[in-house]
Write an enzyme that holds these catalytic residues in place. Structure first.
Site, PDB file in Angstrom:
ATOM      1  N   VAL A  81      -2.287  -2.164  -3.404  1.00 57.08           N
ATOM      2  CA  VAL A  81      -2.283  -3.664  -4.504  1.00 57.08           C
ATOM      3  C   VAL A  81      -1.995  -5.246  -3.367  1.00 57.08           C
ATOM      4  CG1 VAL A  81      -0.113  -4.281  -5.952  1.00 57.08           C
ATOM      5  CG2 VAL A  81      -0.228  -2.085  -5.844  1.00 57.08           C
ATOM      6  N   ASP A 127       7.505  10.095 -11.983  1.00 56.04           N
ATOM      7  CA  ASP A 127       8.085   8.834 -10.111  1.00 56.04           C
ATOM      8  C   ASP A 127       8.905   7.902 -11.128  1.00 56.04           C
ATOM      9  OD1 ASP A 127       8.037   8.991  -7.763  1.00 56.04           O
ATOM     10  OD2 ASP A 127       5.640   7.346  -7.880  1.00 56.04           O
ATOM     11  N   THR A 181       1.027  -1.335  -0.064  1.00 52.60           N
ATOM     12  CA  THR A 181      -0.432  -0.122   0.152  1.00 52.60           C
ATOM     13  C   THR A 181       0.683   1.028   0.332  1.00 52.60           C
ATOM     14  OG1 THR A 181      -1.727  -1.219   0.922  1.00 52.60           O
ATOM     15  CG2 THR A 181      -1.383   1.061   1.562  1.00 52.60           C
TER      16      THR A 181
END
Length: 439
Positions: free
Chosen positions: A101, A307, A95
């Site tokens: 996930v 990212d 998470t």
């Protein structure tokens, strides 16, 4: 029903499959297979009834449960060697700030709560549409360095996840209180709860208790015990105090071997690299080549991932050589793994403009923004890089920054180096193991 051409930037605005107020992008068979195993409408009795249920137990009755032989090894933490997924359940694996996930079989299922007041459902599709667009437009082996989702469901009701989290939290609170002989209460201190949970989570006795109570109290095929503290931090964070956990997206991905940040020296050697630093050069080079090839595409010199860091790079098996041509050179990768860029939630390319990134950036950026951040995170994740003087010195060229123009590794000013900077960088002897097959 029309078929969308997903090599076009406009693909993100199309709705190939509709389900009332929801939309499915990609492979409906994959998506429906996963959804058939989820109960989005599961709910539980009020928490006060759970509290009354635990009044039937005390330290002595818990000891009797602990003495039983039965143990469900899926309630060990996944990093524990005793962990084994004995059921076809959804296992929580991560998470982060933007997604929860799970793993089921050979799939990864990501749930993302979206701020529906800020973005329409079709404005939250970058994680599916950007990698799909890139994959369909790249012509060589570089396309293998992208993780494409198999399917994405938009605007699904996800309240069940928050409800499930609260149910499990209350079960753990009451179980720990019963173990300690405390008065039962649903009130809690975050620090006290996490300390108590972390002290017990690896205990075989505690796992035996979970093996008994999770099926009885939770009765769900979603196992959130693994990394529960991460889920706790997500839902209990003060910035989400008034958050409405209402709707969001469900994304289905292929299951990777590891994320790039999980590789240490021992695993790097096991994967066939001479050293950990050689492995780091490998992932850096593959990401650099991917960016260079993207920037060669028409109208794609605005690509930003936003990212780029080791835990957003996944490792997969590679059953054949990966060969990428650049000018008069070819880069040959014979390794038995490949790296692939993942998590395009904040990305943009060509005509696919991402409102999330547009609203966050005050100045113009290009590939250099991503690699500036990437190098910072590589050096933080792998201090071993400093042992290779040539490599570490070269990487410093990406982070010639100060506190005034860099905040938490992210550029605050516009530095638009041309992509030729990166092209020249990867032609150095640092990467001679792969240039022209190492010849």
């Amino acid at each position: 029903m029309g078929v969308a051409n997903d090599s076009s930037p406009e693909y993100q605005w199309m709705s190939p499959h509709r389900l009332s107020d929801t939309v499915i992008l990609g492979d409906c068979l994959y998506f429906n297979n996963i959804m058939s195993q989820l109960d989005l409408h599961q709910n539980w009795a009020p928490s006060v009834r759970l509290l009354n249920y635990f009044k039937n137990f005390n330290k002595e009755t818990l000891l009797k449960i602990e003495e039983n032989d039965y143990i469900n090894s899926s309630f060990f933490q996944q990093k524990d060697k005793r962990f084994y997924p004995i059921n076809d359940d959804f296992y929580h694996i991560s998470t982060g700030g933007y997604g929860i996930v799970f793993k089921i079989d050979n799939y990864v299922v990501k749930f993302v709560f979206e701020a529906t007041k800020l973005y329409s459902p079709m404005e939250t599709t970058a994680e599916f549409t950007v990698p799909k667009f890139l994959y369909n437009n790249l012509k060589g082996d570089e396309k293998k360095l992208i993780v494409c989702a198999w399917a994405m469901g938009l605007n699904y009701k996800l309240t069940f996840l928050h409800t499930l989290y609260k149910r499990v939290l209350h079960m753990l609170l009451l179980l720990i209180q019963t173990m300690d002989g405390q008065e039962l209460s649903l009130r809690y201190s975050s620090k006290v709860f996490l300390k108590a949970f972390n002290e017990r989570k690896d205990s075989i006795k505690f796992v035996k208790l979970l093996s008994h109570f999770y099926p009885a109290v939770i009765n769900s095929n979603i196992n959130v015990i693994n990394y529960f503290n991460r889920m706790f931090h997500f839902f209990e964070h003060e910035k989400r105090t008034n958050y409405e956990y209402e709707r969001g997206n469900i994304i289905i991905f292929p299951l990777a071997l590891y994320s790039a940040d999980k590789v240490d020296t021992e695993l790097a050697i096991k994967l066939g690299f001479k050293s950990l630093v050689q492995y780091i050069k490998f992932i850096f080079l593959q990401m650099a080549l991917l960016y260079i090839k993207i920037y060669e595409l028409p109208c794609c010199d605005n690509f930003l991932h936003a990212d780029l860091k080791p835990d957003n790079i996944l490792l997969f098996d590679s059953n054949e050589p990966i060969i990428i041509h650049l000018k008069d050179k070819k880069f040959v990768f014979n390794e038995r793994i490949k790296s692939a860029l993942n998590d395009f939630d904040f990305s943009q390319v060509a005509g696919i403009i991402n409102k999330k990134i547009k609203n966050n950036f005050k100045v113009k950026h290009n590939w250099y923004y991503d690699f500036h951040f990437f190098v910072h995170t590589l050096l933080k994740t792998y201090p071993e890089i400093e042992k290779d003087i040539e490599f570490s010195t070269a990487l410093e060229e990406f982070i010639m920054c100060t506190k005034t123009d860099c905040d938490k590794y992210r550029l605050k000013v516009s530095i638009l180096h041309p992509i030729s900077f990166l092209e020249k960088f990867i032609m150095r002897d640092i990467f001679s193991d792969w240039i022209n097959g190492g010849n």
